[in-house]
Design a protein around this motif. Structure first.
Motif, PDB file in Angstrom:
ATOM      1  N   ARG A   1      -7.183  -5.572  -2.116  1.00 46.39           N
ATOM      2  CA  ARG A   1      -6.684  -4.721  -3.207  1.00 46.39           C
ATOM      3  C   ARG A   1      -5.257  -5.071  -3.591  1.00 46.39           C
ATOM      4  NH1 ARG A   1      -7.716   1.307  -1.202  1.00 46.39           N
ATOM      5  NH2 ARG A   1      -7.575   1.823  -3.427  1.00 46.39           N
TER       6      ARG A   1
ATOM      7  N   ALA B   1       1.953   1.788  -3.377  1.00 46.45           N
ATOM      8  CA  ALA B   1       0.864   2.291  -4.213  1.00 46.45           C
ATOM      9  C   ALA B   1       0.673   3.794  -3.999  1.00 46.45           C
ATOM     10  CB  ALA B   1      -0.428   1.546  -3.885  1.00 46.45           C
ATOM     11  N   LEU B   2       0.763   4.238  -2.736  1.00 42.43           N
ATOM     12  CA  LEU B   2       0.638   5.669  -2.441  1.00 42.43           C
ATOM     13  C   LEU B   2       1.731   6.460  -3.145  1.00 42.43           C
ATOM     14  CD1 LEU B   2       0.069   6.430   1.354  1.00 42.43           C
ATOM     15  CD2 LEU B   2      -1.300   7.219  -0.549  1.00 42.43           C
TER      16      LEU B   2
ATOM     17  N   ALA C   1       1.278   6.623  -6.884  1.00 47.27           N
ATOM     18  CA  ALA C   1       0.079   7.335  -7.328  1.00 47.27           C
ATOM     19  C   ALA C   1       0.316   8.840  -7.402  1.00 47.27           C
ATOM     20  CB  ALA C   1      -1.085   7.047  -6.388  1.00 47.27           C
TER      21      ALA C   1
ATOM     22  N   TYR D   1       0.841  -1.210   0.000  1.00 49.41           N
ATOM     23  CA  TYR D   1       0.000   0.000   0.000  1.00 49.41           C
ATOM     24  C   TYR D   1       0.871   1.253   0.000  1.00 49.41           C
ATOM     25  CZ  TYR D   1      -3.137   3.712   1.452  1.00 49.41           C
ATOM     26  OH  TYR D   1      -3.817   4.894   1.513  1.00 49.41           O
TER      27      TYR D   1
ATOM     28  N   ALA E   1      -3.215   4.391 -10.440  1.00 51.37           N
ATOM     29  CA  ALA E   1      -4.337   4.153  -9.538  1.00 51.37           C
ATOM     30  C   ALA E   1      -4.470   2.657  -9.312  1.00 51.37           C
ATOM     31  CB  ALA E   1      -5.618   4.714 -10.134  1.00 51.37           C
ATOM     32  N   ILE E   2      -4.776   2.257  -8.077  1.00 50.34           N
ATOM     33  CA  ILE E   2      -5.120   0.861  -7.854  1.00 50.34           C
ATOM     34  C   ILE E   2      -6.622   0.798  -7.616  1.00 50.34           C
ATOM     35  CG2 ILE E   2      -2.893   0.076  -6.942  1.00 50.34           C
ATOM     36  CD1 ILE E   2      -4.129   0.470  -4.113  1.00 50.34           C
TER      37      ILE E   2
END
Lengths: 204, 351
Positions: free
Chosen positions: B322, B290-291, B294, B287, B302-303
């Motif tokens: 996710r 992902a941040l 992004a 995560y 985007a996830i």
């Protein structure tokens, strides 16, 4: 046919002019980024071009005719704080229904979970609410979206999700977008061209 | 991106120098620095949050009750001299953590786990005594100022008489470049940037040791943001501890030493600020990566999916629905916190 602000001037009451002869046009399927410091008139311009504020001079045109009033506004405005843009006493389902009969395809595309629809605004996070507001704005009759700092209060992942969904609508159904933000790197990502609010206005 | 981040840091440093003010002379700074050299590895922990969980009992319909748990497993350490950023999306529990540190949770909250301050449990009695003195708060909105009081009177300065109090207020206002006469003004007469400086001044006037700043920059332009963040960095460099709550990772990275990543009421990772670089391979949790990826300047990736809501948390890892790397284990077994490469993570697969 484009959405055009032609030499619009605006001031609140008898105060100083916030916008002076500002002109900008957005075409269907185009994303225009509007940048500027805080207090430079970005939000005022967004409200004028969306028909929320009537300019004292100049006019906003859609397809060459003045923006229609007293009917569904094909130019939809979205705000920075979604919690201030929904009725706190309506469930999300009712908030959406006020605008149009939102179809499942739109909800899916925006990542709106069906369980949110029965909730009250204070039970959803800012990112969830903003997606509801986007679904509300994206009726088939909407041709232009004015996005005023709509992801400023959101985390990076949610911001990217929301903009990806908007860009799909731009490509697939020719939605025109005015993206208002102070964030240069965001505008460079999403916009076909970026203009500064100082450039479009003759003077302040 | 790297270049951009560096230049942001440079700018912050520049602002700091710019606001180098009386009382903060170079000599005392040098002394502080040489002291640091003498004890390079001593970590003086001021705030420790350990396995904090908060739940609320709510009435849903009539007398039917339900329990929601917006905070499940929070861990956080803030050391003296540090800015620790708390990042995560809205609803991840950032503000609730601040409220529980300050002892201002609503009365129907049930709290388990520990909050320790300066080595001892932060009990309700203790927090009452420390709040506003040693532990201060820089709020999100300038609406926290009383609109009917002159701002000078809202600064919690103590003195044996009026004159001494006035002097103290003046000196802290001078430190934050608030011009003479600001004391006599009402909040509506201040610009957004000035009102923010009053809030920072208010949080630092006493002997504050821990400063909790909750999203202190929204609605400010770039220069004012740099200034507000620069002030927080400066307070940490003076030997205080700062906890900076922010949804804006890029901004937070500009001034923080460490970053705690919150998701659905759980701390998923604690990373060093410089772990956020390149394609994110120094980061521990998917995560967090992902941040990072992004960010518009990093790929704008985007996830799919959403952060789970407190009443519908997945049984295993909170991010598993996710996560592209998720396995059977992730869906059923909650990952424990484990140390990894100078930080820690709650993930079965991080290596």
């Amino acid at each position: 046919m484009p959405l055009e602000a032609r030499e619009v001037s605006f001031r609140y009451g008898r105060g100083e002019w916030v916008l002076r002869r500002a002109s900008l046009s957005v075409c269907a399927g185009e994303v225009v980024g509007l940048r500027g410091e805080s207090g430079s008139g970005k939000t005022t311009f967004a409200r004028v071009i969306a028909g929320y504020l009537r300019p004292q001079e100049g006019e906003v045109y859609l397809d060459g005719a003045p923006l229609p009033r007293h009917c569904y506004n094909p130019v939809q405005l979205m705000h920075q704080h979604p919690e201030k843009a929904v009725n706190p006493r309506w469930r999300m389902r009712d908030t959406l229904a006020e605008a149009w009969d939102v179809d499942d395809a739109t909800l899916d595309a925006l990542g709106v979970d069906a369980s949110w629809l029965g909730r009250w605004p204070n039970e959803l996070s800012g990112g969830e609410l903003q997606r509801i507001c986007l679904a509300r704005a994206l009726s088939p009759r909407t041709r232009y979206l004015i996005a005023d700092e709509i992801t400023t209060m959101l985390d990076a992942v949610t911001q990217a999700q929301i903009w990806k969904a908007i860009l799909v609508r731009v490509r697939e159904s020719g939605l025109g977008v005015l993206a208002v933000s102070h964030d240069r790197s965001l505008l460079e990502r999403v916009a076909d061209r970026v203009v500064d609010v100082e450039e479009i206005a003759a003077a302040r | 991106m790297d270049g951009e981040k560096e230049s942001l840091m440079e700018r912050v440093v520049m602002v700091e120098e710019d606001v180098m003010l009386p009382g903060m002379n170079a000599a005392s700074e040098e002394a502080a620095r040489s002291e640091e050299d003498l004890f390079p590895d001593v970590r003086e922990t001021l705030l420790e949050v350990k396995d904090l969980a908060i739940s609320f009992v709510q009435y849903s319909k009539g007398l039917r009750q339900r329990t929601v748990s917006p905070i499940v497993d929070l861990n956080l350490i803030v050391d003296v001299g540090e800015v620790v950023a708390v990042v995560g999306e809205s609803g991840s529990g950032k503000s609730l953590l601040a409220h529980s540190i300050l002892g201002i949770l609503p009365s129907n909250a049930r709290v388990t786990g520990e909050i320790n301050y300066d080595g001892r449990a932060l009990t309700p009695e203790r927090v009452k005594e420390l709040r506003g003195r040693e532990i201060t708060f820089v709020p999100q909105s300038v609406q926290f100022l009383n609109p009917l009081m002159r701002v000078g009177a809202q600064i919690p300065a103590k003195g044996k008489d009026k004159r001494e109090r006035k002097k103290k207020v003046r000196s802290v206002f001078e430190r934050y470049r608030l011009p003479a006469g600001t004391e006599k003004k009402f909040p509506y007469q201040l610009s957004g940037g000035m009102a923010r400086r009053v809030l920072v001044a208010s949080a630092t006037v006493g002997g504050a040791r821990l400063i909790v700043a909750d999203e202190p920059t929204p609605g400010l332009d770039e220069a004012a943001i740099r200034e507000a963040l620069g002030h927080l960095r400066e307070l940490a460099d003076e030997g205080r501890a700062v906890m900076l709550i922010s949804h804006d990772l890029e901004q937070a990275l500009g001034i923080s030493d460490r970053v705690a990543v919150f998701y659905a009421g759980t701390t998923l990772e604690e990373a060093r600020a410089d772990d956020f670089n390149g394609d994110g391979c120094d980061l521990r949790h998917p995560y967090t990566r992902a941040l990072w990826k992004a960010l518009p300047s990093n790929g704008f990736l985007a996830i799919p999916g959403n952060q789970p809501t407190p009443d519908n948390l997945p049984p295993g890892c909170l991010f598993s629905p996710r996560c592209q790397m998720a396995t059977e284990e992730c869906f059923s077994v909650k990952p424990h916190k484990r140390d990894l490469r100078g930080g820690w993570v709650r993930c079965h697969h991080a290596a």
